[in-house]
Design an enzyme around this catalytic site. Structure first.
Site, PDB file in Angstrom:
ATOM      1  N   LEU A  41      -7.298   1.101 -12.284  1.00 14.13           N
ATOM      2  CA  LEU A  41      -6.367   0.175 -12.928  1.00 14.13           C
ATOM      3  C   LEU A  41      -6.977  -1.200 -13.083  1.00 14.13           C
ATOM      4  O   LEU A  41      -7.730  -1.650 -12.231  1.00 14.13           O
ATOM      5  CB  LEU A  41      -5.098   0.038 -12.073  1.00 14.13           C
ATOM      6  CG  LEU A  41      -4.226   1.273 -11.932  1.00 14.13           C
ATOM      7  CD1 LEU A  41      -3.207   1.076 -10.817  1.00 14.13           C
ATOM      8  CD2 LEU A  41      -3.517   1.562 -13.238  1.00 14.13           C
ATOM      9  N   GLU A  54       5.958   0.560  -9.324  1.00  9.44           N
ATOM     10  CA  GLU A  54       5.790   1.346  -8.093  1.00  9.44           C
ATOM     11  C   GLU A  54       4.935   0.550  -7.116  1.00  9.44           C
ATOM     12  O   GLU A  54       4.018  -0.152  -7.544  1.00  9.44           O
ATOM     13  CB  GLU A  54       5.022   2.643  -8.393  1.00  9.44           C
ATOM     14  CG  GLU A  54       5.663   3.534  -9.410  1.00  9.44           C
ATOM     15  CD  GLU A  54       4.700   4.642  -9.884  1.00  9.44           C
ATOM     16  OE1 GLU A  54       3.551   4.724  -9.382  1.00  9.44           O
ATOM     17  OE2 GLU A  54       5.100   5.395 -10.770  1.00  9.44           O
ATOM     18  N   LYS A  85       1.886  -0.243  -4.893  1.00  9.03           N
ATOM     19  CA  LYS A  85       0.513   0.247  -4.940  1.00  9.03           C
ATOM     20  C   LYS A  85       0.094   0.559  -3.516  1.00  9.03           C
ATOM     21  O   LYS A  85      -0.137  -0.342  -2.704  1.00  9.03           O
ATOM     22  CB  LYS A  85      -0.405  -0.804  -5.564  1.00  9.03           C
ATOM     23  CG  LYS A  85      -1.822  -0.295  -5.757  1.00  9.03           C
ATOM     24  CD  LYS A  85      -2.603  -1.245  -6.648  1.00  9.03           C
ATOM     25  CE  LYS A  85      -3.963  -0.689  -7.026  1.00  9.03           C
ATOM     26  NZ  LYS A  85      -4.850  -0.457  -5.905  1.00  9.03           N
ATOM     27  N   ARG A 133     -10.549  11.689  -5.445  1.00 12.63           N
ATOM     28  CA  ARG A 133     -10.818  11.081  -6.740  1.00 12.63           C
ATOM     29  C   ARG A 133     -12.318  10.986  -7.024  1.00 12.63           C
ATOM     30  O   ARG A 133     -12.755  11.162  -8.151  1.00 12.63           O
ATOM     31  CB  ARG A 133     -10.210   9.679  -6.780  1.00 12.63           C
ATOM     32  CG  ARG A 133     -10.524   8.920  -8.016  1.00 12.63           C
ATOM     33  CD  ARG A 133      -9.817   7.576  -8.008  1.00 12.63           C
ATOM     34  NE  ARG A 133     -10.076   6.865  -9.237  1.00 12.63           N
ATOM     35  CZ  ARG A 133     -11.151   6.133  -9.460  1.00 12.63           C
ATOM     36  NH1 ARG A 133     -12.068   6.015  -8.524  1.00 12.63           N
ATOM     37  NH2 ARG A 133     -11.334   5.522 -10.611  1.00 12.63           N
ATOM     38  N   GLU A 147      -1.286   9.357  -3.778  1.00 19.51           N
ATOM     39  CA  GLU A 147      -2.054   8.668  -2.747  1.00 19.51           C
ATOM     40  C   GLU A 147      -1.803   9.281  -1.384  1.00 19.51           C
ATOM     41  O   GLU A 147      -0.654   9.467  -0.984  1.00 19.51           O
ATOM     42  CB  GLU A 147      -1.619   7.194  -2.738  1.00 19.51           C
ATOM     43  CG  GLU A 147      -2.625   6.251  -2.160  1.00 19.51           C
ATOM     44  CD  GLU A 147      -3.675   5.790  -3.180  1.00 19.51           C
ATOM     45  OE1 GLU A 147      -3.737   6.351  -4.299  1.00 19.51           O
ATOM     46  OE2 GLU A 147      -4.439   4.868  -2.836  1.00 19.51           O
ATOM     47  N   LYS A 206      -1.560  -7.462  -8.105  1.00 19.20           N
ATOM     48  CA  LYS A 206      -1.975  -7.519  -6.704  1.00 19.20           C
ATOM     49  C   LYS A 206      -1.217  -8.601  -5.929  1.00 19.20           C
ATOM     50  O   LYS A 206      -0.756  -9.578  -6.505  1.00 19.20           O
ATOM     51  CB  LYS A 206      -3.486  -7.813  -6.608  1.00 19.20           C
ATOM     52  CG  LYS A 206      -4.367  -6.842  -7.356  1.00 19.20           C
ATOM     53  CD  LYS A 206      -4.251  -5.428  -6.858  1.00 19.20           C
ATOM     54  CE  LYS A 206      -5.111  -5.153  -5.657  1.00 19.20           C
ATOM     55  NZ  LYS A 206      -6.528  -5.041  -5.916  1.00 19.20           N
ATOM     56  N   CYS A 232     -35.222 -15.769 -10.706  1.00 21.05           N
ATOM     57  CA  CYS A 232     -36.640 -15.664 -10.394  1.00 21.05           C
ATOM     58  C   CYS A 232     -37.345 -15.253 -11.677  1.00 21.05           C
ATOM     59  O   CYS A 232     -36.903 -14.358 -12.385  1.00 21.05           O
ATOM     60  CB  CYS A 232     -36.838 -14.607  -9.310  1.00 21.05           C
ATOM     61  SG  CYS A 232     -38.511 -13.987  -9.213  1.00 21.05           S
ATOM     62  N   CYS A 290     -41.908  -9.394  -8.860  1.00 21.38           N
ATOM     63  CA  CYS A 290     -41.136  -9.784  -7.678  1.00 21.38           C
ATOM     64  C   CYS A 290     -40.653  -8.529  -6.964  1.00 21.38           C
ATOM     65  O   CYS A 290     -39.962  -7.701  -7.550  1.00 21.38           O
ATOM     66  CB  CYS A 290     -39.937 -10.638  -8.098  1.00 21.38           C
ATOM     67  SG  CYS A 290     -38.748 -10.878  -6.770  1.00 21.38           S
TER      68      CYS A 290
HETATM   69  S1  IVH Z   1      -1.759   4.984 -11.063  1.00 20.64           S
HETATM   70  C1  IVH Z   1      -3.871   6.011 -14.671  1.00 20.64           C
HETATM   71  N1  IVH Z   1      -0.026   4.382  -9.177  1.00 20.64           N
HETATM   72  O1  IVH Z   1      -4.778   2.503  -7.155  1.00 20.64           O
HETATM   73  C2  IVH Z   1      -3.292   5.386 -13.487  1.00 20.64           C
HETATM   74  N2  IVH Z   1      -2.337   4.223  -8.661  1.00 20.64           N
HETATM   75  O2  IVH Z   1      -6.642   0.903  -8.763  1.00 20.64           O
HETATM   76  C3  IVH Z   1      -4.083   5.583 -12.273  1.00 20.64           C
HETATM   77  N3  IVH Z   1      -2.818   3.572  -6.364  1.00 20.64           N
HETATM   78  O3  IVH Z   1      -7.143   5.012  -7.812  1.00 20.64           O
HETATM   79  C4  IVH Z   1      -3.499   5.216 -11.007  1.00 20.64           C
HETATM   80  N4  IVH Z   1      -0.727   3.397  -5.697  1.00 20.64           N
HETATM   81  O4  IVH Z   1      -5.792   5.163  -5.657  1.00 20.64           O
HETATM   82  C5  IVH Z   1      -1.331   4.487  -9.510  1.00 20.64           C
HETATM   83  N5  IVH Z   1       1.614   3.915  -7.615  1.00 20.64           N
HETATM   84  C6  IVH Z   1       0.327   4.012  -7.933  1.00 20.64           C
HETATM   85  C7  IVH Z   1      -0.701   3.754  -7.012  1.00 20.64           C
HETATM   86  C8  IVH Z   1      -2.032   3.867  -7.422  1.00 20.64           C
HETATM   87  C9  IVH Z   1      -1.995   3.300  -5.343  1.00 20.64           C
HETATM   88  C10 IVH Z   1      -4.279   3.505  -6.313  1.00 20.64           C
HETATM   89  C11 IVH Z   1      -4.999   4.766  -6.739  1.00 20.64           C
HETATM   90  C12 IVH Z   1      -5.897   4.372  -7.870  1.00 20.64           C
HETATM   91  C13 IVH Z   1      -6.019   2.902  -7.650  1.00 20.64           C
HETATM   92  C14 IVH Z   1      -6.315   2.217  -8.958  1.00 20.64           C
END
Ligand code: IVH
Length: 699
Positions: free
Chosen positions: A97, A130, A132, A153, A190, A330, A442, A448
């Site tokens: 993401l 959702e 993360k 993954r 996850e 984030k 450099c 080097c």
């Molecule tokens: S969606 C196409 N949903 O975040 C969308 N990812 O930075 C792909 N993750 O590799 C991911 N919670 O390990 C999605 N609710 C959530 C998530 C999530 C954690 C992690 C996942 C992914 C990473 C991407």
């Protein structure tokens, strides 16, 4: 045992210094044999000899308890079993993401989505928000409702087969619930561990004399990737489903409906997930979740927003490795205070000197940090960062920790502003800054040693030649020993083995089995995809994405090289053609030309060409009509935005160019087209109108 030294000396007669040296050597030897035994099922020495090594290690440690190393075999739990899992190719790539850090970033994200889809600026775009989860992404495949395969993954394209382990995770049903489950479905989500479970696990490990896990995420990853699924079963792992890969049939029209379908089949869906109607709702949710974060029981590092409508998701597609229809918002990074002990220079593959802060070790977000990047000369000057300063550092996710600020009040007396070196610390050559650049480089190029090593490292790295067993340490050692000086040397390592020095199997850290494995890993790379090859060359500004664009456009190494060499020799038409390709900016063209103009780069390429066959880029999948073609859009389209048309053409394997040339295969002529349509007619290039384009795009 090789590299003897003090090996035969009775433990009672060792002095502390010799003991420390021998403990270091034993740690390395035992780790080496552990790896052979556990990962490769190929021990090199008898059990008795192995036991003798361990006994000696234990004996020395008993006599010199102060010398017990952090990486001592007596403290180590086991080896990383990574090498032994079978690989699984993801039929649908597992994407990552893009990140948003501020509310404005979220507003921008939704605006981009609207623009791409050609929606009005105030059109409603609902998203599902959702948490993360800070764990590791996995995929679980089901056939006729039965669990058949589990995979990590990995790099998004290939992961590890962890079928037996994943089966033991709470939230991964063995059989799907309900009468009408899809005959084939891959559910993604996850795997994580709750904080309380993580603490209890660490306590138990401590009692058993085992190493603690740094944080819940590491413990979840370590627990899932156990060779023995019985151990995984003992770990309290959990799973939240949030996506899917291949599915027979349809799960629903919206992401929200799909989540409810997954829930009905028996998967755990995060209970906090909710539909947000607009950016404001997203931002409010983010605020609430951040406040609730500490009470959640498991680690999260942000919120993911996903465009709810699936038809829009499909149209939005992905760019690089991230979908356009989702973004991770984030939480602010965790910060900590510590003291900066020293600033050292790291020399990168293109010669850039990166200042790195050596810190008094400090725990940030559950991880001990002792180094942080200081970015560049200007950054140090702007913040007036000095050795001895108390600094505030932050760590966000997997990124390298950064120094965000200094605590001026705590500055000790007598510090001096940092003077950035003007020579390379690795080779002593002049290090210069080009006009408009923040980086000091450099100037010695491959002369080097640091640059040479970094380039070699890049050459064999995972997204390039991907040679297993040839990591940083090995490259450094081979380079220092004069065995590998440039890429071509990698491929002659075997034929030169044992000439002018001991064979690899007898060198420190190597044995028959590991040397054999390395030779095999190298032999397996005598053929390589064009895009990987281009990436491996480490040309500035030619990252993975750009390498793909170049590979797709030129298809063969021979044609690409000929074109760039012609450009390098001043062929104006070749330069114009390179510049006309959409996505290849003039800076990239400049770098390519610069690279090919350099005689030692050409010599390097010729050397590699003697051992490596660069495979032609495959005709793009999906579309027989557009695969590998160069296409130009002109005029306005009414049923798709320009961005969407471009993205569609690319997903069908075409390259989109900004101007018409002899290389153009097709020009899509929209309303009010001007000079490009005329140029196409002049050059006899095929043209189609919007209706024709829509038919192609649907195919
Ligand atoms: S969606 C196409 N949903 O975040 C969308 N990812 O930075 C792909 N993750 O590799 C991911 N919670 O390990 C999605 N609710 C959530 C998530 C999530 C954690 C992690 C996942 C992914 C990473 C991407």
């Amino acid at each position: 045992m090789r590299g003897g030294g003090s090996a035969g000396v009775p433990v009672e007669s060792l002095d502390p210094e010799t003991a420390a040296r021998e403990l270091a050597r034993l740690a390395e030897r035992i780790a080496h044999h552990d790896r052979l035994y556990h990962q490769l099922d190929a021990p090199e020495i008898s059990d008795a000899a192995y036991d003798a090594l361990r006994r000696r290690n234990d004996g020395i440690e008993a006599r010199f308890p102060d010398l017990v190393r952090a990486d001592s075999p007596s403290r180590r739990v086991g080896v990383e079993p990574a090498a032994t899992f079978a690989k699984v190719t993801h039929a649908v790539p597992m994407l990552s993401l893009d990140n948003a850090f501020t509310p404005d970033d979220v507003v921008d994200f939704l605006a981009r989505v609207r623009r791409f889809l050609g929606l009005a600026a105030d059109a409603e775009v609902s998203t599902v928000a959702e948490p993360k989860i800070d764990g590791l992404a996995v995929a679980a495949r089901y056939r006729d409702g039965r669990y058949v395969l589990g995979a990590t993954r990995g790099d998004g394209t290939t992961g590890e087969d962890v079928t037996a382990n994943l089966a033991t995770v709470r939230g991964i049903p063995a059989r799907l619930r309900g009468a009408d489950v899809p005959s084939r479905i891959e559910v993604r989500g996850e795997v994580y561990i709750e904080r309380g479970d993580f603490l209890a696990l660490n306590e138990a490990r401590e009692r058993a004399g085992e190493a603690r896990f740094a944080n819940p995420r590491n413990s979840a990853a370590g627990s899932l990737r156990q060779l023995d699924p019985k151990i995984t079963a003992e770990r309290p792992l959990r799973f939240f489903a949030y996506g899917w890969g291949e599915v027979d049939g349809d799960l629903g029209d919206t992401h929200w409906q799909c989540l409810q379908r997954l829930k009905a089949m028996g998967f755990a869906i995060n209970p906090m997930a909710k539909v947000c109607a607009d950016a404001e709702a997203c931002i409010a949710f983010h605020r609430e979740l951040e406040a609730a974060r500490a009470r959640l029981g498991y680690d999260i590092d942000g919120v993911v927003y996903k465009v709810d409508r699936r038809d829009w998701q499909t149209r939005l597609g992905a760019v690089g490795r991230a979908p356009r229809w989702a973004i991770a918002h984030k939480f602010p990074a965790e910060k900590a205070r510590t003291v900066l002990r020293e600033i050292v220079m790291q020399v990168g593959r293109t010669g850039v000197l990166t200042p790195v802060a050596q810190l008094e070790p400090v725990t940030v977000g559950g991880v001990v940090v002792s180094r942080a990047t200081l970015h560049n000369e200007d950054e140090i000057a702007r913040k007036d960062i000095r050795v001895g300063d108390t600094v505030l550092i932050q760590r966000a996710g997997d990124v390298i920790p950064q120094v965000v600020a200094i605590v001026v009040e705590d500055r000790p007396k007598g510090t001096r502003p940092f003077v950035f070196p003007t020579t390379c610390p690795a080779c002593g050559s002049l290090a210069v800054r080009e006009e408009g650049e923040a980086a000091r480089r450099c100037t010695a190029g491959l002369i080097c040693p640091a640059q040479a090593v970094e380039r070699l490292r890049h050459f064999v790295s995972r997204d390039a030649f991907d040679i297993e067993g040839l990591g940083e340490k090995q490259i450094q050692a081979f380079h220092a020993a004069g065995l590998i000086r440039e890429p071509a040397d990698i491929f002659t390592l075997r034929t030169r083995d044992g000439i002018g020095g001991p064979p690899l199997a007898e060198r420190d850290g190597w044995g028959e089995v590991s040397a054999g494995n390395l030779f095999r890993a190298i032999a397996a790379r005598h053929e390589i995809a064009l895009e990987r090859f281009l990436f491996a060359l480490g040309i500035r500004r030619v990252g993975e994405g750009m390498a793909k664009v170049l590979a797709r456009t030129y298809r063969t190494w021979r044609e690409l090289r000929a074109k760039v060499e012609a450009a390098a020799e001043g062929d104006g038409e070749a330069v114009a053609e390179l510049n006309s390709i959409d996505k290849i900016g003039d800076k990239v063209v400049e770098e390519l030309i610069g690279f090919f103009a350099e005689p030692h780069n050409r010599a390097m390429l010729d050397g590699v060409a003697r051992h490596v066959r660069v495979l032609d880029a495959a005709a793009a999948k999906g579309s027989a009509t557009l695969g590998g073609k160069t296409i130009v859009f002109t005029g306005s389209l009414t049923r798709m935005t320009r961005s969407e048309a471009k993205s569609r053409a690319e997903s069908l394997g075409a390259t989109v160019a900004g101007s018409v040339s002899r290389k153009t295969n097709l020009v899509v002529v929209g309303a009010d087209a001007g000079s490009k349509a005329a140029k196409a007619r002049e050059l006899g290039v095929a043209t189609i109108d919007e209706d024709g384009w829509m038919k192609l795009a649907e195919g």
